[in-house]
Design an enzyme around this catalytic site. Structure first.
Site, PDB file in Angstrom:
ATOM      1  N   LYS A 115      49.118 -13.906  10.341  1.00  0.00           N
ATOM      2  CA  LYS A 115      50.073 -12.834  10.615  1.00  0.00           C
ATOM      3  C   LYS A 115      50.725 -12.322   9.329  1.00  0.00           C
ATOM      4  O   LYS A 115      51.913 -12.054   9.277  1.00  0.00           O
ATOM      5  CB  LYS A 115      51.140 -13.332  11.591  1.00  0.00           C
ATOM      6  CG  LYS A 115      50.557 -13.791  12.922  1.00  0.00           C
ATOM      7  CD  LYS A 115      51.631 -14.179  13.908  1.00  0.00           C
ATOM      8  CE  LYS A 115      51.116 -14.695  15.205  1.00  0.00           C
ATOM      9  NZ  LYS A 115      50.046 -13.972  15.841  1.00  0.00           N
ATOM     10  N   CYS A 116      49.912 -12.170   8.300  1.00  0.00           N
ATOM     11  CA  CYS A 116      50.393 -11.792   6.976  1.00  0.00           C
ATOM     12  C   CYS A 116      49.838 -10.423   6.605  1.00  0.00           C
ATOM     13  O   CYS A 116      48.774 -10.035   7.089  1.00  0.00           O
ATOM     14  CB  CYS A 116      49.905 -12.860   5.977  1.00  0.00           C
ATOM     15  SG  CYS A 116      50.262 -12.519   4.248  1.00  0.00           S
ATOM     16  N   GLY A 117      50.523  -9.728   5.741  1.00  0.00           N
ATOM     17  CA  GLY A 117      50.011  -8.452   5.257  1.00  0.00           C
ATOM     18  C   GLY A 117      48.678  -8.605   4.534  1.00  0.00           C
ATOM     19  O   GLY A 117      47.899  -7.658   4.443  1.00  0.00           O
ATOM     20  N   PHE A 118      48.399  -9.801   4.026  1.00  0.00           N
ATOM     21  CA  PHE A 118      47.145 -10.056   3.324  1.00  0.00           C
ATOM     22  C   PHE A 118      46.045 -10.595   4.250  1.00  0.00           C
ATOM     23  O   PHE A 118      44.929 -10.841   3.802  1.00  0.00           O
ATOM     24  CB  PHE A 118      47.369 -11.054   2.173  1.00  0.00           C
ATOM     25  CG  PHE A 118      48.272 -10.522   1.092  1.00  0.00           C
ATOM     26  CD1 PHE A 118      47.886  -9.460   0.293  1.00  0.00           C
ATOM     27  CD2 PHE A 118      49.516 -11.096   0.876  1.00  0.00           C
ATOM     28  CE1 PHE A 118      48.718  -8.964  -0.707  1.00  0.00           C
ATOM     29  CE2 PHE A 118      50.359 -10.614  -0.112  1.00  0.00           C
ATOM     30  CZ  PHE A 118      49.961  -9.545  -0.901  1.00  0.00           C
ATOM     31  N   THR A 119      46.349 -10.767   5.537  1.00  0.00           N
ATOM     32  CA  THR A 119      45.375 -11.326   6.479  1.00  0.00           C
ATOM     33  C   THR A 119      44.031 -10.587   6.454  1.00  0.00           C
ATOM     34  O   THR A 119      42.989 -11.246   6.578  1.00  0.00           O
ATOM     35  CB  THR A 119      45.967 -11.384   7.907  1.00  0.00           C
ATOM     36  OG1 THR A 119      47.130 -12.222   7.871  1.00  0.00           O
ATOM     37  CG2 THR A 119      44.980 -11.950   8.903  1.00  0.00           C
TER      38      THR A 119
END
Length: 167
Positions: free
Chosen positions: A38-42
């Site tokens: 659930k990360c912007g980098f996912t």
């Protein structure tokens, strides 16, 4: 595990809690990444999978990516190990190993991550992992060859990986 002298001394746990002897990867090039769903980098899962498949197509099993889920950054990996595996497979078709969720910083940091940070400090000598999707490259000799920030796209590491494979 302060007595560890190489990457191959560690035995992190897989998604079911069984030891994964990193000695099994002796002579291979390994990219270690702390991951989160659930990360912007996912979306980097897609890049990691592409690099994994492209390089393995040419170099076989001499290269592996190991993902280590971590919930220490903004609670961005809250799921169980089973949920994480399912997410990776369904959303990104991940075929590289994603191991058991770990801490990468603090007193409870996984021994492997304690060692990685000691071997290759980040910018200005900082040892802590700053965010999800930080990357460590391990050479065939079990030594850390590089460390990259979360913002570094996996595809941009292909040259460094190929250089290590050529050694």
């Amino acid at each position: 595990m302060s007595s560890a002298t190489s990457f191959y001394d560690f035995k992190p746990l897989d998604k079911k809690g069984a030891e994964v002897p990193l000695a099994d990867y002796a002579g291979k090039v390994v990219l270690i990444v702390n991951v989160a769903s659930k990360c912007g980098f996912t979306p980097q899962y897609a890049g990691l999978e592409k690099v994994y498949k492209d390089i393995r197509e040419k170099h076989g099993e001499d290269f592996v990516v190991l993902g280590f889920p971590c919930n220490q950054f903004g609670g961005q990996e809250p799921g169980s190990d089973e949920e994480i595996q399912s997410f990776c497979q369904l959303n990104y078709g991940v075929s590289f190993p994603v191991l058991k969720k770990v801490d990468v910083n603090g007193d409870g940091a996984a021994p492997l991550y304690q060692w990685l940070k000691e071997q290759q400090p980040g910018l200005m000598g900082l040892k802590r992992v700053k965010w999800n999707f930080e990357k460590f490259l391990i050479g065939k000799d079990g030594k850390v060859k590089g460390r990259w920030a979360s913002t570094t796209k996996p595809e941009s590491l292909e040259k460094a990986i190929l250089e290590e494979l050529a050694k």
